[in-house]
Design a protein around this motif. Structure first.
Motif: not given
Length: 841
Positions: A782, A785, A832
């Motif tokens: 994560n 990202q 996100n």
């Protein structure tokens, strides 16, 4: 003269009467003794040494007497006037102020005025223990957690990375100072940033109610006023760090924060004071310049949040050492010529005889010279079963005595004790972790000069080749480049994922101390685990009772009834086993506990003995070969087995084991399947360790490990390039937990283990390690990202902000659009990161 003394050892009014009678039998004094509080008020015609009172009381019973000195609210002795030449009781007012040199000893009653002594002892006038003037606190040095080569005498910022310097040694006053300071600044930043943000976003509110109150120009002045506390107080340190990073050319994230937020703020101030300087393209319909006070304050507040999270982790680094230090006793009972005297732990010398009373902590390392004991050594060995000690057996500082009193000789004192060595090992391991340069800083190292270079180039290109007013266009576009490159999302990328991931882990019983633990856990390839309390339950339990003659329930009733009089954990395990089977306990006569062997007593009309082979030899019990072979077979499985003899004939045995947790097998199987080596290091014996290792199919194991052995094994594996996680629950595991790349503590273990670890499993369950591994992988993915989102808008927006599309399409990216793009990158990062809330562990 009248003195007040403290009496210990009195438990009832009979004791009080006995002590009072004993003291009054001494010529030349009159004594009055009270039980609550336990003090003796003694009036004497002339001074009598305290040792005289102690000799009389020792002959009368297990009583001790010490001078009762007043204690103030802060635990500091109250200064009092000398009463040795007076006939009244103590007067605790108008005390003389006597200056005493640090480290010197003086009488707290100031009997001899300002006279001091070099060594501890008794006052020659009143007999009271001399008190040492505290030594000045050692100067604290500070280091950078990421660059340990940086050592400063004062708190401040790292000249390389800009991070807050932290104390090299824990101090009570400094450990929370940084966190508290940042929290205070965070509250101020939020309080002033929130209204600025609402004002700036008011255009998005239908009808824009704020414009009905005041015009935009007035609101801009309000934003300016509100931004001043954020910029010049709450976040001023970021600009200072940015300045240092530039003059030392150690460019980092703070460089970007300082340049981006600083330029946005200066641009806004310039636009507020000199709006006519800007072309119409950059003005609102009302004629005001688009200002970026909200971008400035929001950036700084979010970055401040990240700093606050880091400071919270740093403030806990000394917790393990503090917990260890709590184990060390501060006082000891010195035996001199048969008389007990309470002294400071600092005054113990090698060869001193010390009395350890029931329930006391053992003051230093040494060996028993008189008496016997059952000592809880779980804080060192990690094993739950207290150890029986007899003459010449070694005892360890900080371990807890059972129900008997004994005398020991001091052999290792101060820093030589095992407890002190453990403290030092934890300290060294905590400071020897390899520094991990944050990914954002590594990127910023190249990103900052590139962005600054692009911004400067943009200004000169527009100034030379741009249309009129060329300088204004160049200035505005250069600002747009800096604003869109400002690392707001970069600052959020890691903290947001960590915050959500940590919250998710907490819901699943996995407590994460900091982001570093999550990052490293994803790369772990070796798991070191303790046995007792980690793989196993950590408490003894009866597995079975075997009988070759009597009914097993009848035999259980005998041994449980016998054990009801014993405080030994093994005995209590037998009693609990009987209670679980609803077997009633019966009366026992002639109960006797034989140290290091077992217990005996008469149950009904039968003489019952329960213990090891030595006890069987002592009671001259006959043991059938068949029974002995069965018992040996159990011992080879690593279990604790005790013989049961009735009327000098061994008729069975009881097997006690520390059960393996139900989740351990599946957790280890899953970890092995992921390619992680699982190695057990335990202080238990070879047989028990081998039995557990074989049952769980562990990669390997090492038995009989001391704390330093576990530490050295982890160092050896790390030297081979392994990324090591350590799971444990005892104080003996603390150094290894600190040395490991990731320390994992069982929540059911000690506070020291939990403080030394980076991950704590609330349920004390190895399955939590599987969850931690899965969580780590998800969070790191994560974060990567998020870093993409953090730079995506920047990479696309910087060329546009520089004006590369202007010659073809006539498009320019105003600072307002740049700020909006920057906001989109932050929104993308947050959205996100929130996806982690749906992760299934």
């Amino acid at each position: 003269m009248t003195h007040t003394y403290k009496i210990t050892g009195m438990s009832c009014n009979g004791c009080r009467t006995k002590v009072e009678k004993t003291l009054n039998a001494i010529d030349g004094l009159e004594a009055t003794v009270t039980l609550e509080p336990p003090i003796a008020t003694i009036t004497m015609e002339q001074h009598i040494a305290t040792t005289v009172f102690q000799e009389a009381l020792s002959a009368a019973g297990n009583y001790s007497i010490t001078m009762d000195m007043g204690v103030g609210n802060e635990g500091v002795p109250i200064e009092v006037k000398s009463c040795c030449n007076a006939t009244t009781k103590h007067n605790h007012t108008n005390a003389p102020v006597v200056k005493v040199a640090a480290g010197k000893y003086y009488c707290p009653m100031f009997c001899e005025g300002d006279k001091v002594y070099d060594k501890a002892g008794d006052c020659p006038v009143c007999g009271m223990d001399l008190v040492q003037q505290p030594l000045p606190q050692q100067a604290v040095q500070y280091t950078c957690p990421m660059h340990p080569e940086i050592i400063e005498n004062e708190a401040g910022d790292c000249p390389i990375c800009g991070m807050d310097l932290v104390p090299m040694e824990p101090t009570a006053t400094s450990e929370n100072k940084t966190y508290d300071d940042l929290m205070r600044k965070m509250k101020i930043a939020i309080a002033f940033t929130l209204p600025i943000f609402i004002i700036a976003m008011s255009d998005m509110i239908p009808g824009n109610p704020l414009m009905k109150i005041m015009d935009m120009q007035t609101w801009n002045w309000v934003q300016f006023g509100l931004s001043i506390p954020v910029v010049f107080y709450a976040a001023w340190m970021f600009f200072v760090r940015a300045y240092k990073s530039v003059i030392t050319w150690n460019l980092n994230m703070f460089t970007l924060i300082g340049i981006g937020a600083g330029v946005a703020f200066l641009f806004s101030v310039f636009g507020l004071f000199f709006p006519d300087f800007f072309p119409s393209e950059f003005k609102t319909e009302a004629g005001t310049v688009h200002l970026y006070f909200e971008a400035t304050t929001v950036i700084l507040t979010l970055v401040l949040l990240g700093q606050l999270l880091e400071a919270r982790a740093h403030s806990r680094t000394s917790g393990a050492i503090k917990e260890l230090m709590k184990l060390a006793p501060t006082k000891a009972t010195l035996v001199v010529d048969g008389i007990d005297k309470v002294i400071s732990i600092q005054d113990i010398k090698r060869g001193d005889l010390l009395r350890v009373k029931p329930g006391d902590k053992i003051p230093v390392d040494g060996k028993i010279t008189k008496g016997e004991a059952t000592i809880d050594e779980s804080m060192i060995s990690g094993e739950p079963i207290p150890v029986d000690k007899i003459l010449d057996d070694a005892v360890i500082s900080g371990t807890i005595n059972g129900t008997k009193s004994f005398v020991m000789v001091a052999e290792k004192i101060g820093s030589e004790t095992l407890l002190s060595q453990i403290v030092q090992m934890v300290t060294d391991a905590s400071r020897s972790r390899a520094p991990i340069q944050k990914l954002a800083d590594r990127i910023a190292k190249y990103f900052v000069p590139i962005v600054v270079g692009v911004s400067v180039t943009t200004f000169f290109v527009w100034a030379v080749f741009g249309p009129d007013p060329a300088l204004v266009y160049g200035f505005i576009n250069a600002i747009a480049v800096l604003i869109i490159a400002c690392p707001c999302a970069l600052g959020l990328a890691t903290p947001m994922s960590v915050m959500v991931g940590v919250g998710k882990g907490a819901q699943s019983g996995v407590l994460i101390k900091n982001a570093e633990a999550l990052e490293i856990m994803n790369t772990v390839d070796v798991l070191i685990t303790d046995k007792t309390g980690t793989i196993t339950e950590g408490k003894p339990s009866v597995e079975k009772v075997y009988s070759n003659a009597n009914n097993e329930d009848e035999l259980l009733q005998m041994i449980a009834s016998l054990n009801q009089y014993s405080e030994h954990p093994l005995a209590q395990a037998v009693v609990q086993f009987a209670k679980a089977k609803t077997i009633a306990l019966i009366e026992v006569n002639d109960f006797d506990s034989v140290t290091g062997m077992g217990v005996t007593g008469t149950v009904g009309d039968k003489k019952v003995s329960l213990g090891n082979k030595k006890l069987m030899d002592q009671v001259q019990a006959t043991i059938a070969p068949d029974l002995e072979s069965k018992l040996i077979a159990e011992q080879k499985l690593g279990k604790t087995v005790s013989y049961i003899a009735v009327d000098a004939v061994a008729v069975g045995f009881v097997t006690i084991k520390d059960a393996i947790k139900g989740t351990s097998a599946n957790a280890i199987k899953e970890l092995l399947a992921q390619g992680i080596e699982v190695i057990m290091l335990t202080g238990d014996n070879e047989n028990t360790a081998k039995a557990v290792a074989n049952e769980l199919h562990l990669t390997s194991f090492i038995a009989g490990c001391l704390p330093q052995d576990k530490l050295n094994e982890i160092k050896r594996l790390q030297a081979e390039g392994k990324i090591v996680a350590m799971a444990g629950d005892g104080i003996n595991d603390a150094p290894a937990l600190a040395q490991a790349n990731v320390g994992i503590a069982m929540g059911t273990g000690t506070d020291v283990a939990i403080e030394s670890a980076k991950i704590t499993l609330v349920k004390g369950d190895l399955q939590g390690i599987v969850k931690a591994k899965k969580l780590s992988h998800a969070v790191m993915k994560n974060i990567h990202q998020n870093l993409f989102f953090a730079f995506f808008y920047n990479v696309i927006g910087i060329p546009v902000a520089a004006g590369v599309l202007f010659p073809v399409f006539g498009w320019l990216l105003s600072p307002m659009i740049a700020a909006l793009a920057m906001s989109f990158s932050s929104v993308s990062v947050i959205a996100n990161a929130l996806r982690l809330r749906g992760l299934k562990l």
